[in-house]
Design a protein around this motif. Structure first.
Motif, PDB file in Angstrom:
ATOM      1  N   PRO A  51       0.798  -1.232   0.000  1.00 31.08           N
ATOM      2  CA  PRO A  51       0.000   0.000   0.000  1.00 31.08           C
ATOM      3  C   PRO A  51       0.831   1.282   0.000  1.00 31.08           C
ATOM      4  N   LEU A  52       2.137   1.143   0.119  1.00 30.78           N
ATOM      5  CA  LEU A  52       3.031   2.300   0.072  1.00 30.78           C
ATOM      6  C   LEU A  52       3.677   2.451  -1.302  1.00 30.78           C
ATOM      7  N   GLY A  53       3.162   1.702  -2.269  1.00 27.22           N
ATOM      8  CA  GLY A  53       3.601   1.860  -3.644  1.00 27.22           C
ATOM      9  C   GLY A  53       4.888   1.146  -3.997  1.00 27.22           C
ATOM     10  N   VAL A  54       5.321   0.193  -3.158  1.00 24.72           N
ATOM     11  CA  VAL A  54       6.562  -0.532  -3.419  1.00 24.72           C
ATOM     12  C   VAL A  54       6.222  -1.904  -3.982  1.00 24.72           C
ATOM     13  N   THR A  55       6.726  -2.200  -5.159  1.00 28.47           N
ATOM     14  CA  THR A  55       6.402  -3.451  -5.836  1.00 28.47           C
ATOM     15  C   THR A  55       7.168  -4.620  -5.244  1.00 28.47           C
ATOM     16  N   ASP A  56       6.702  -5.801  -5.553  1.00 31.44           N
ATOM     17  CA  ASP A  56       7.368  -7.053  -5.152  1.00 31.44           C
ATOM     18  C   ASP A  56       8.843  -7.017  -5.558  1.00 31.44           C
ATOM     19  N   ARG A  57       9.108  -6.636  -6.810  1.00 32.49           N
ATOM     20  CA  ARG A  57      10.489  -6.613  -7.316  1.00 32.49           C
ATOM     21  C   ARG A  57      11.355  -5.636  -6.530  1.00 32.49           C
ATOM     22  N   LEU A  58      10.816  -4.459  -6.210  1.00 36.71           N
ATOM     23  CA  LEU A  58      11.596  -3.460  -5.475  1.00 36.71           C
ATOM     24  C   LEU A  58      11.881  -3.904  -4.045  1.00 36.71           C
ATOM     25  N   VAL A  59      10.934  -4.599  -3.430  1.00 42.69           N
ATOM     26  CA  VAL A  59      11.184  -5.120  -2.087  1.00 42.69           C
ATOM     27  C   VAL A  59      12.325  -6.128  -2.131  1.00 42.69           C
ATOM     28  N   ARG A  60      12.273  -7.048  -3.086  1.00 48.66           N
ATOM     29  CA  ARG A  60      13.323  -8.063  -3.196  1.00 48.66           C
ATOM     30  C   ARG A  60      14.690  -7.428  -3.445  1.00 48.66           C
ATOM     31  N   THR A  61      14.723  -6.438  -4.335  1.00 53.72           N
ATOM     32  CA  THR A  61      15.980  -5.757  -4.621  1.00 53.72           C
ATOM     33  C   THR A  61      16.503  -5.026  -3.384  1.00 53.72           C
ATOM     34  N   SER A  62      15.585  -4.387  -2.659  1.00 48.23           N
ATOM     35  CA  SER A  62      15.974  -3.601  -1.482  1.00 48.23           C
ATOM     36  C   SER A  62      16.553  -4.480  -0.394  1.00 48.23           C
ATOM     37  N   VAL A  63      15.878  -5.591  -0.075  1.00 47.84           N
ATOM     38  CA  VAL A  63      16.393  -6.441   1.017  1.00 47.84           C
ATOM     39  C   VAL A  63      17.709  -7.102   0.605  1.00 47.84           C
ATOM     40  N   PHE A  64      17.852  -7.430  -0.683  1.00 48.73           N
ATOM     41  CA  PHE A  64      19.111  -7.998  -1.160  1.00 48.73           C
ATOM     42  C   PHE A  64      20.255  -7.013  -0.913  1.00 48.73           C
ATOM     43  N   ARG A  65      20.031  -5.751  -1.228  1.00 46.31           N
ATOM     44  CA  ARG A  65      21.075  -4.747  -1.037  1.00 46.31           C
ATOM     45  C   ARG A  65      21.350  -4.493   0.442  1.00 46.31           C
ATOM     46  N   LEU A  66      20.305  -4.512   1.267  1.00 46.71           N
ATOM     47  CA  LEU A  66      20.497  -4.293   2.698  1.00 46.71           C
ATOM     48  C   LEU A  66      21.275  -5.432   3.335  1.00 46.71           C
ATOM     49  N   VAL A  67      21.100  -6.631   2.827  1.00 46.13           N
ATOM     50  CA  VAL A  67      21.908  -7.761   3.295  1.00 46.13           C
ATOM     51  C   VAL A  67      23.358  -7.564   2.861  1.00 46.13           C
ATOM     52  N   GLN A  68      23.566  -7.181   1.605  1.00 49.94           N
ATOM     53  CA  GLN A  68      24.927  -6.954   1.120  1.00 49.94           C
ATOM     54  C   GLN A  68      25.647  -5.871   1.915  1.00 49.94           C
ATOM     55  N   GLU A  69      24.903  -4.849   2.340  1.00 51.75           N
ATOM     56  CA  GLU A  69      25.491  -3.723   3.064  1.00 51.75           C
ATOM     57  C   GLU A  69      25.640  -3.994   4.558  1.00 51.75           C
ATOM     58  N   GLY A  70      25.185  -5.166   5.023  1.00 56.17           N
ATOM     59  CA  GLY A  70      25.376  -5.537   6.404  1.00 56.17           C
ATOM     60  C   GLY A  70      24.309  -5.047   7.364  1.00 56.17           C
ATOM     61  N   TRP A  71      23.181  -4.545   6.839  1.00 52.26           N
ATOM     62  CA  TRP A  71      22.103  -4.088   7.713  1.00 52.26           C
ATOM     63  C   TRP A  71      21.199  -5.248   8.152  1.00 52.26           C
ATOM     64  N   LEU A  72      20.958  -6.182   7.236  1.00 52.38           N
ATOM     65  CA  LEU A  72      20.055  -7.301   7.504  1.00 52.38           C
ATOM     66  C   LEU A  72      20.775  -8.623   7.267  1.00 52.38           C
ATOM     67  N   THR A  73      20.218  -9.680   7.828  1.00 53.37           N
ATOM     68  CA  THR A  73      20.661 -11.034   7.505  1.00 53.37           C
ATOM     69  C   THR A  73      19.492 -11.784   6.882  1.00 53.37           C
ATOM     70  N   ALA A  74      19.801 -12.754   6.051  1.00 46.59           N
ATOM     71  CA  ALA A  74      18.766 -13.558   5.384  1.00 46.59           C
ATOM     72  C   ALA A  74      18.962 -15.026   5.726  1.00 46.59           C
ATOM     73  N   SER A  75      17.849 -15.715   5.905  1.00 49.26           N
ATOM     74  CA  SER A  75      17.882 -17.164   6.104  1.00 49.26           C
ATOM     75  C   SER A  75      16.738 -17.762   5.292  1.00 49.26           C
ATOM     76  N   ARG A  76      16.851 -19.068   4.991  1.00 46.98           N
ATOM     77  CA  ARG A  76      15.831 -19.715   4.160  1.00 46.98           C
ATOM     78  C   ARG A  76      15.225 -20.908   4.896  1.00 46.98           C
ATOM     79  N   GLU A  77      13.947 -21.095   4.627  1.00 44.96           N
ATOM     80  CA  GLU A  77      13.230 -22.274   5.106  1.00 44.96           C
ATOM     81  C   GLU A  77      12.414 -22.779   3.930  1.00 44.96           C
TER      82      GLU A  77
END
Length: 309
Positions: A51-77
């Motif tokens: 609802p804030l105008g951010v598409t699925d693709r932009l969310v995926r790109t954003s979290v990928f970059r935040l992980v690369q920059e050391g802000w977030l960590t990612a795990s898979r299940e």
């Protein structure tokens, strides 16, 4: 502005000042996910940002970059991805959290914190990294190899020096004015170190932007949960940007009148009107992916001086 309803205000806000997706993800992680356990599934994040105008693709790109920059960590299940705060970045998130939701009003004890890096003590690359990190913490560069702040956050300073690799390589000094030595008043260093004109104008712009929303919400009454969440997120996104560019100088060293206090009151008033409905939306979204997703913790209800009651 008074002719709008809350849904129209959201659309208008997104049209005139569309937030950058990566920065907005940071806002949602801090304002929304942190009090709900500090981690979320990608699907929930996508739904929250829609609802804030951010598409699925932009969310995926954003979290990928935040992980690369050391802000977030990612795990898979299985095929699902889960994102959380990186332990190394968590203290910085927590300090930002305190800055955003705490009432303004630091008082000055007459002392300054100086960070000294004499010529040759560190190389140019490290010097630049230290300067950038400490300017983010509100420090001013008063001369080559000299950064200063009159109300330093020692925890933030220590974290910045560790993060840049400068711990044990620079001098950190607490100092006060030497009486009877013919010194200029130390308070005058503020004029040499900071130009607060842009910060003050940003606070005034925030007040002008969100005061009409406050009147709209009071007239409209209870807002639908998704709209309340969008308003809360846009409010904190805008207010967070102000806070992170404010050097947070003590009251005694600020020009009068200082608009930061009025901006805080506007932010607090809007937040109080929408937070409860917004939480209904947050709980519903998070529990679609995880039935055991926790409700907001008690620290959430201490924001802006206390939300309950």
């Amino acid at each position: 502005m008074k002719q709008m309803n809350s849904t129209e205000w959201i659309a208008h806000c997104l049209a005139i000042d569309p937030p950058r997706s990566k920065s907005l993800v940071m806002t949602i992680m801090g304002d929304t996910i942190a009090p709900h356990g500090g981690a979320t599934w990608l699907g929930s994040l996508i739904e929250l940002l829609a609802p804030l105008g951010v598409t699925d693709r932009l969310v995926r790109t954003s979290v990928f970059r935040l992980v690369q920059e050391g802000w977030l960590t990612a795990s898979r299940e299985g095929r699902r991805s889960r994102y959380a705060f990186d332990p190394k970045s968590l203290p910085r998130f927590q300090r930002a959290d305190r800055r955003i939701y705490a009432p303004p009003g630091l008082h000055w004890d007459g002392r300054w914190t100086l960070v000294l890096a004499p010529n040759g003590s560190i190389d140019g690359e490290l010097r630049t990294a230290v300067r950038k990190e400490l300017q983010w913490e509100g420090y001013a560069m008063l001369g080559p190899g000299l950064l200063a702040h009159p109300a330093a956050d020692v925890e933030g300073l220590a974290d910045a020096l560790i993060r840049t690799g400068a711990q044990g390589k620079v001098f950190v000094v607490g100092t006060a004015e030497l009486p009877d030595a013919g010194s200029r008043p130390l308070r005058e260093l503020v004029d040499d170190g900071w130009d607060l004109t842009a910060v003050a104008q940003s606070y005034r712009d925030f007040i002008d932007r969100f005061t009409p929303l406050l009147a709209l919400l009071r007239d409209e009454g209870e807002v639908a949960p998704e709209a309340a969440f969008a308003i809360r997120s846009l409010l904190i996104h805008a207010y967070r940007r102000l806070q992170l560019h404010d050097p947070l100088l003590p009251i005694e060293l600020l020009p009068e009148p200082w608009p930061g206090s009025d901006a805080y009151e506007v932010a607090r008033a809007v937040y109080l009107l929408v937070y409860a409905q917004a939480e209904l939306h947050v709980d519903a979204v998070l529990r679609r992916e995880d039935e055991a997703a926790p409700a907001a913790d008690e620290a959430f209800y201490q924001r802006f001086g206390g939300l309950r009651g």
